[in-house]
Design a protein around this motif. Sequence first.
Motif, PDB file in Angstrom:
ATOM      1  N   THR A 111       0.824  -1.205   0.000  1.00  0.00           N
ATOM      2  CA  THR A 111       0.000   0.000   0.000  1.00  0.00           C
ATOM      3  C   THR A 111       0.857   1.254   0.000  1.00  0.00           C
ATOM      4  O   THR A 111       2.036   1.221   0.373  1.00  0.00           O
ATOM      5  N   ARG A 112       0.273   2.375  -0.411  1.00  0.00           N
ATOM      6  CA  ARG A 112       1.021   3.633  -0.461  1.00  0.00           C
ATOM      7  C   ARG A 112       1.546   4.009   0.914  1.00  0.00           C
ATOM      8  O   ARG A 112       2.690   4.453   1.045  1.00  0.00           O
ATOM      9  N   ARG A 113       0.744   3.804   1.934  1.00  0.00           N
ATOM     10  CA  ARG A 113       1.159   4.170   3.290  1.00  0.00           C
ATOM     11  C   ARG A 113       2.351   3.330   3.753  1.00  0.00           C
ATOM     12  O   ARG A 113       3.335   3.860   4.279  1.00  0.00           O
ATOM     13  N   THR A 114       2.266   2.024   3.572  1.00  0.00           N
ATOM     14  CA  THR A 114       3.360   1.162   4.032  1.00  0.00           C
ATOM     15  C   THR A 114       4.595   1.308   3.149  1.00  0.00           C
ATOM     16  O   THR A 114       5.721   1.178   3.623  1.00  0.00           O
ATOM     17  N   ARG A 115       4.395   1.594   1.870  1.00  0.00           N
ATOM     18  CA  ARG A 115       5.538   1.808   0.989  1.00  0.00           C
ATOM     19  C   ARG A 115       6.357   3.015   1.440  1.00  0.00           C
ATOM     20  O   ARG A 115       7.582   3.022   1.350  1.00  0.00           O
ATOM     21  N   ALA A 116       5.684   4.031   1.924  1.00  0.00           N
ATOM     22  CA  ALA A 116       6.376   5.243   2.368  1.00  0.00           C
ATOM     23  C   ALA A 116       7.064   5.049   3.713  1.00  0.00           C
ATOM     24  O   ALA A 116       7.997   5.782   4.046  1.00  0.00           O
ATOM     25  N   ARG A 117       6.639   4.046   4.476  1.00  0.00           N
ATOM     26  CA  ARG A 117       7.117   3.904   5.857  1.00  0.00           C
ATOM     27  C   ARG A 117       8.112   2.772   6.050  1.00  0.00           C
ATOM     28  O   ARG A 117       9.087   2.917   6.792  1.00  0.00           O
ATOM     29  N   VAL A 118       7.906   1.623   5.420  1.00  0.00           N
ATOM     30  CA  VAL A 118       8.660   0.415   5.757  1.00  0.00           C
ATOM     31  C   VAL A 118       9.915   0.288   4.897  1.00  0.00           C
ATOM     32  O   VAL A 118       9.858   0.343   3.671  1.00  0.00           O
TER      33      VAL A 118
END
Length: 269
Positions: A111-118
């Motif tokens: 997901t966009r959110r996890t791609r930016a964070r993990v």
Amino acid sequence: MTLRLLPLVGVLVLLCLPSSSRAAERPARIVVDPGHGGDQEGATSPTGLLEKDVSLQVARRVRDHLEEELGAQVLMTREEDQSLPLPERVEFSNKQRPDLFVSIHCNAMPTRRTRARVQGIETYFLSASASNATARAAADRENAEAPASRGGRGDSTLAFILHDLARTEAHQDSSRLAYAIHQKLIAATGSSDRGVLQAPFYVLNGVEAPAVLVEIGYISHPDEGGRLARAEYQERLATAITEGVRAFLAEVRRRDSPKPAKVAAPATP
């Protein structure tokens, strides 16, 4: 008469040495497996960088370092951008009778959110069950290319094989190899340490040698994906993997080297 027997005695002593000791005297034989290839592109970075390309670039660097620094005999499951089914990777490896097997991959989040964070590095060895949800997701993604009949990895026969595998020396050495490589990678890159984990990776199942799968970073992360594209960073990864292999081989050779026989002390009068 005694002098004539000396060469024969030497040969007999050599033949009586454990095979692992004789193996320690020859160059290590290592299979390096660049993940994916051909129409199996793997994960993609935000800028369009493909996992299949990064894994091959890093694998070539690992091969070069292993050959130049350790004098190892390195065999690649693929040398170029070509499709290679997972069963053929395992079959190729076992035909080489390697001392160890290293599969190189890049990780990704959905997901966009996890791609930016993990972001970060994970190193795996085989297990019937995954260490956590992250390990399960990684195995599911990499196993997506497996034959449909075995892709699920949930049948009782496989569970039995893996349970038996857990008692073998090769599996114990897979754990040691994973920790040796992982520690060097984290120290060399400063990347987020996501741990040494276990999961039912298809490409590790059936390899008749200590075997690990290294997720060298999250290609889906904006920053880490960019680093994975750079030659300097790939060199750091390759050097660290080589140093981990060096540490593992040194440990195994110390363990398997013949122990000097204990001589009883002469009896005191």
